[in-house]
Design a protein around this motif. Structure first.
Motif, PDB file in Angstrom:
ATOM      1  N   SER B  19     -42.178 -11.922 -89.070  1.00  0.00           N
ATOM      2  CA  SER B  19     -42.285 -10.889 -90.115  1.00  0.00           C
ATOM      3  C   SER B  19     -43.384  -9.904 -89.746  1.00  0.00           C
ATOM      4  N   GLN B  20     -44.507 -10.467 -89.337  1.00  0.00           N
ATOM      5  CA  GLN B  20     -45.650  -9.610 -89.038  1.00  0.00           C
ATOM      6  C   GLN B  20     -45.365  -8.696 -87.834  1.00  0.00           C
ATOM      7  N   THR B  21     -44.746  -9.266 -86.820  1.00  0.00           N
ATOM      8  CA  THR B  21     -44.396  -8.476 -85.630  1.00  0.00           C
ATOM      9  C   THR B  21     -43.483  -7.300 -86.024  1.00  0.00           C
ATOM     10  N   TYR B  22     -42.527  -7.575 -86.871  1.00  0.00           N
ATOM     11  CA  TYR B  22     -41.620  -6.507 -87.293  1.00  0.00           C
ATOM     12  C   TYR B  22     -42.346  -5.475 -88.171  1.00  0.00           C
ATOM     13  N   LEU B  23     -43.206  -5.949 -89.058  1.00  0.00           N
ATOM     14  CA  LEU B  23     -43.943  -5.006 -89.914  1.00  0.00           C
ATOM     15  C   LEU B  23     -44.827  -4.091 -89.063  1.00  0.00           C
ATOM     16  N   GLN B  24     -45.376  -4.644 -87.983  1.00  0.00           N
ATOM     17  CA  GLN B  24     -46.178  -3.802 -87.080  1.00  0.00           C
ATOM     18  C   GLN B  24     -45.338  -2.661 -86.509  1.00  0.00           C
ATOM     19  N   PHE B  25     -44.107  -2.955 -86.153  1.00  0.00           N
ATOM     20  CA  PHE B  25     -43.214  -1.902 -85.651  1.00  0.00           C
ATOM     21  C   PHE B  25     -43.090  -0.774 -86.673  1.00  0.00           C
ATOM     22  N   PHE B  26     -43.064  -1.134 -87.952  1.00  0.00           N
ATOM     23  CA  PHE B  26     -42.919  -0.137 -89.015  1.00  0.00           C
ATOM     24  C   PHE B  26     -44.263   0.450 -89.447  1.00  0.00           C
ATOM     25  N   ASP B  27     -45.339   0.112 -88.713  1.00  0.00           N
ATOM     26  CA  ASP B  27     -46.690   0.590 -89.054  1.00  0.00           C
ATOM     27  C   ASP B  27     -47.090   0.192 -90.470  1.00  0.00           C
ATOM     28  N   ILE B  28     -46.684  -0.993 -90.861  1.00  0.00           N
ATOM     29  CA  ILE B  28     -47.050  -1.491 -92.189  1.00  0.00           C
ATOM     30  C   ILE B  28     -48.076  -2.604 -92.008  1.00  0.00           C
ATOM     31  N   LEU B 132     -39.093   4.082 -99.437  1.00  0.00           N
ATOM     32  CA  LEU B 132     -38.644   4.898-100.590  1.00  0.00           C
ATOM     33  C   LEU B 132     -39.732   5.856-101.048  1.00  0.00           C
ATOM     34  N   SER B 133     -41.006   5.486-100.852  1.00  0.00           N
ATOM     35  CA  SER B 133     -42.092   6.343-101.343  1.00  0.00           C
ATOM     36  C   SER B 133     -43.090   6.664-100.231  1.00  0.00           C
ATOM     37  N   ASN B 134     -42.672   6.434 -98.977  1.00  0.00           N
ATOM     38  CA  ASN B 134     -43.600   6.673 -97.869  1.00  0.00           C
ATOM     39  C   ASN B 134     -42.815   7.268 -96.702  1.00  0.00           C
ATOM     40  N   LYS B 135     -43.033   8.532 -96.474  1.00  0.00           N
ATOM     41  CA  LYS B 135     -42.241   9.269 -95.490  1.00  0.00           C
ATOM     42  C   LYS B 135     -42.386   8.680 -94.078  1.00  0.00           C
ATOM     43  N   LYS B 136     -43.612   8.302 -93.754  1.00  0.00           N
ATOM     44  CA  LYS B 136     -43.855   7.773 -92.409  1.00  0.00           C
ATOM     45  C   LYS B 136     -43.076   6.476 -92.167  1.00  0.00           C
ATOM     46  N   THR B 137     -43.101   5.616 -93.177  1.00  0.00           N
ATOM     47  CA  THR B 137     -42.324   4.373 -93.046  1.00  0.00           C
ATOM     48  C   THR B 137     -40.836   4.703 -92.928  1.00  0.00           C
ATOM     49  N   ALA B 138     -40.408   5.698 -93.718  1.00  0.00           N
ATOM     50  CA  ALA B 138     -38.996   6.089 -93.658  1.00  0.00           C
ATOM     51  C   ALA B 138     -38.621   6.524 -92.244  1.00  0.00           C
ATOM     52  N   GLU B 139     -39.529   7.240 -91.591  1.00  0.00           N
ATOM     53  CA  GLU B 139     -39.251   7.659 -90.207  1.00  0.00           C
ATOM     54  C   GLU B 139     -39.156   6.453 -89.270  1.00  0.00           C
ATOM     55  N   ARG B 140     -40.033   5.478 -89.506  1.00  0.00           N
ATOM     56  CA  ARG B 140     -39.985   4.274 -88.667  1.00  0.00           C
ATOM     57  C   ARG B 140     -38.679   3.503 -88.903  1.00  0.00           C
ATOM     58  N   VAL B 141     -38.247   3.478 -90.161  1.00  0.00           N
ATOM     59  CA  VAL B 141     -36.980   2.798 -90.478  1.00  0.00           C
ATOM     60  C   VAL B 141     -35.825   3.486 -89.751  1.00  0.00           C
ATOM     61  N   GLU B 142     -35.875   4.839 -89.723  1.00  0.00           N
ATOM     62  CA  GLU B 142     -34.835   5.562 -88.979  1.00  0.00           C
ATOM     63  C   GLU B 142     -34.924   5.242 -87.484  1.00  0.00           C
ATOM     64  N   ALA B 143     -36.171   5.200 -86.971  1.00  0.00           N
ATOM     65  CA  ALA B 143     -36.361   4.886 -85.552  1.00  0.00           C
ATOM     66  C   ALA B 143     -35.783   3.502 -85.227  1.00  0.00           C
ATOM     67  N   PHE B 144     -35.994   2.588 -86.147  1.00  0.00           N
ATOM     68  CA  PHE B 144     -35.469   1.222 -85.974  1.00  0.00           C
ATOM     69  C   PHE B 144     -33.948   1.245 -85.875  1.00  0.00           C
ATOM     70  N   GLN B 146     -32.079   3.851 -85.012  1.00  0.00           N
ATOM     71  CA  GLN B 146     -31.696   4.485 -83.732  1.00  0.00           C
ATOM     72  C   GLN B 146     -31.816   3.494 -82.586  1.00  0.00           C
ATOM     73  N   ASN B 147     -32.759   2.583 -82.746  1.00  0.00           N
ATOM     74  CA  ASN B 147     -33.045   1.609 -81.693  1.00  0.00           C
ATOM     75  C   ASN B 147     -32.036   0.459 -81.696  1.00  0.00           C
ATOM     76  N   GLY B 148     -30.994   0.596 -82.496  1.00  0.00           N
ATOM     77  CA  GLY B 148     -29.996  -0.476 -82.554  1.00  0.00           C
ATOM     78  C   GLY B 148     -30.476  -1.651 -83.377  1.00  0.00           C
ATOM     79  N   TYR B 149     -31.301  -1.361 -84.389  1.00  0.00           N
ATOM     80  CA  TYR B 149     -31.822  -2.416 -85.276  1.00  0.00           C
ATOM     81  C   TYR B 149     -32.608  -3.456 -84.507  1.00  0.00           C
ATOM     82  N   ARG B 150     -33.310  -2.974 -83.502  1.00  0.00           N
ATOM     83  CA  ARG B 150     -34.181  -3.876 -82.734  1.00  0.00           C
ATOM     84  C   ARG B 150     -35.544  -3.233 -82.619  1.00  0.00           C
ATOM     85  N   ILE B 151     -36.598  -4.026 -82.461  1.00  0.00           N
ATOM     86  CA  ILE B 151     -37.933  -3.452 -82.304  1.00  0.00           C
ATOM     87  C   ILE B 151     -38.258  -3.359 -80.817  1.00  0.00           C
TER      88      ILE B 151
END
Lengths: 151, 151, 151, 151, 151, 151, 151, 151
Positions: B19-28, B132-144, B146-151
């Motif tokens: 979980s933590q590794t994935y959250l890091q990808f999302f800058d959370i 939903l309320s954080n644009k930067k996270t939203a961009e990371r979610v889009e990046a994820f 684009q990345n084929g749902y992989r980090i």
């Protein structure tokens, strides 16, 4: 020693009154209280922490579905805790059964059968426990045995 | 918004670090804390009641066997709670799955798959929620994505 | 933010209107649409791709049997997706439960209990999510809590 | 007629190559493509919509966990679709089995056993289907029978 | 009061010695005896009928597969009986779990988790029971709690 | 090509007539015959061995409990065999489902959902199979699709 | 009276030789033959129809997965048929267990536990059956009992 | 040779009279007695130890929930013991099924299907067993077969 019967929801009463009916046969005083580990966690905590000082010797906890109550009760007391899984979610109450019986090492819940059979047996097991240090209860337990394990 | 990751046992760490590794990808930002609903109920209560004031927006709770933690967490907060059932008791973690997903009406736990897949998906779902309320996270979610749902 | 409630079949309506009734309590607008991942895959795709632009913040997807809808919805959006397994095939809706909760890593579906309890909890979890960025919803979530987790 | 073999993940290949090995015995051309109903829904849609025009007569779809692929494939084609549940989530692949076999009325998936036995049988069933209109395949199917149902 | 630990087979010893190890922590004397309800019914009967006169206060009974031992023990005594389902037949010991927990009304067996966790918890529950009438045990139970529910 | 519908018991008729009703929609001739793999093994053998010469192209076999019929049918023919598990023994027909879908490698049975949904889908899958070499059936299959997968 | 041991696959031999080893202890002659209800239905039929005339008194039939063999054997003989479910498909051989034990009324298969325990018990049950009319076998059965139910 | 039918509870009678009805068809004398392994262990022991001297050749034992009766019966006799799992606890009588069929090596119980089908098949299997040494019963077994396996 009295028995405290806790159950997660008002709708569990018809089943759990079986526990009370059986405890009456054994001349054991009991209180039946609705207190959900999820809806009223602080009420549960309060009730359980105070159970031993108030004269309870055994706690019976019953719940259905993701039945956290018995385990949470076990976490707040050093009294023996008996768990009764109730039907209401997955067929046969299998979700409640697994949620109660599969407690991790350290915090035991003595689990009985799902539903009415379990509600009755929780009372009988409470009686057997209390009988260890109460001659009168021991006599009632013997009477129950003579009676063919029926009240 | 940070994510609080709670787990019932030290031995759950290798799985929940996913979980933590994935959250890091999302800058959370996240904190990973061992606190059992059964062994440390007061610690859990304390942590969860203070989660929102301390800046947590989502709580991920993971446990095995009679997995009461996610439900108990849900009872002490109004934050969204995500549950990860872990293997360790009955085969496949079916006991933990039922103990987490079958929450009674009123106290939701958004449950993910058993084990590593669930640990990862809890992080991704937390990211979707924060996005939903954080644009930067939203961009990371889009990046994820684009990345084929992989980090 | 509105909530989009999708369900696989007309016959799922009586259960999923529970979601809508609960969302009304939280003053959250919602739309309830029948769209099957199997019968109307293109309709599902269209609805889900357009969900975020049209103001939806959370999608609740409900289905029975081989319940592909929630997972397929998760594949077409970056919004948080909540899944409600419904009874109708194997007893207790166990087929729908496994089909929804066991999503592979990458595409999360926050799964709730089978049936009505799950339909209600999906709405409450949606409210908790929306409350993170909407003060009014947050107040309603608190009101719900004060109300004993009942509407 | 060729057979299109789709599978949800790269890691499914060792199992699904069993299908291809068996199809070779029957002199049936096949293509083995990784395309997930969750990660690549549009790729799946594209592949399946074009399957019949490109000369495929049967589609074999294999997936594990919340195995939506076979059902989604069935939704995009009028070709016969055969499903192979794969292990990887709950023990024995029971989650994949239920996710594939319990299709609602209207969209059939002919489901085979979990894992390798299912991968082989999907190929044999495809051969039996193609044999209905292809004499050469029919002869190979007879040869297979003479061979004690082994290649 | 001593604790009598019965188990169906020699091969159950490594698991059930966990009970004994935990009972030692609580300064409770125990005996560990192999006696199968199927292979040695008369030995079981003899042991159990004489358990109370010989100073046992609680009986822990463990068995795998069609685990009749705990129920049969409950039939021959009025002491509280705790049951530990063991792995060895169906995966996870689910056969033993159902054979022990689903006792009909009248003859209770307080059932713990399958395997080692259950073996430990049976000892702890026995200690909680004995602590009701034994101050020293009560102190050890408190010490166990202070120790984080570990020995 | 006609479809032969075999079922293990007279009492299966109400469910399996769903197959026939659906086949009629596709203008496919069918015969519905009661022949149990256990009560009438020689009748089953006779019927199945003669199925292909008599113009049948697909065999649908339905049974409940220890549902041997579909597998036995597959053993006596090279035609594609579709299996429909029926309720009647263990809840949800899980015994019949496992008895049909878990065929060993070599003898495939394309298995559909338990009960009515499966009976309908067996007919639709038979239609898809026959449509591969029959233009009229192919048109009916398209009509069925246009009709929203309903007859 | 001899015992005929049939098993579905060559790979079942190591388990089913346990039956033979136990039968040797009881001085009962036996033959161990691989004959699958699916791969060799006519061989099974031939063997079973001729079993009684050739001096067999009991038939033990073992199979895994969709284990049709014991039921099919019961259909071709009036001898008592004992079934042994074998592991190999779903975990614990649960598919084979349901396929064997859930026989419809009329055609009994006396089913034993999954795997080696079942293979041994099938031999012992065969010995008990033969002992009814064979004094020597009866003596061996008593010797087995004296031996603690071990060979 | 007579057949002794034991059952755990008065409420099992309507199901187990099916055994008796079928045994009457085979002209086999039987006695139907309620004797629980839990409520009346000594009565069971007495009945079973005396069964062979009193002319019984087969014992049928039926029970629900934690169904210990058939296994306990097997422990007290060298006669063949047939077990019938009954519904009443977990859905479908799965608890009784596992409690009966999963006997450890040494003490066999030939287990039949859950409920009425099992009660009938226990009688038929008893008849097949008795027919081995009784020509008249053998003729009745043949008559039963001619009759389409119906009485």
């Amino acid at each position: 020693m009295k028995v405290l019967i806790l159950m997660g929801s008002e709708s569990d009463k018809p089943v759990m009154q079986e526990s009370q009916t059986y405890l009456q046969f054994f001349d054991i005083e009991s209180d039946l209280i609705v207190a959900s580990a999820h809806r009223n966690p602080d009420k549960v905590r309060e009730l359980v922490i105070n159970a031993q000082p108030q004269g309870y010797g055994v706690i019976i906890a019953a719940a259905g579905m993701a039945a956290a109550l018995p385990g949470v009760v076990s976490a707040y007391t050093s009294l023996p805790v008996l768990g009764v899984p109730l039907d209401g979610g997955l067929p046969g109450g299998i979700d409640a059964l697994y949620s109660i019986v599969q407690m991790p090492a350290g915090l035991p819940v003595g689990t009985l059968a799902v539903g009415k059979a379990g509600a009755r047996n929780a009372a009988i097991l409470a009686a057997r426990i209390i009988a260890l240090s109460n001659k009168k209860t021991a006599e009632r337990v013997e009477a129950f045995k003579q009676n063919g394990y029926r009240i």
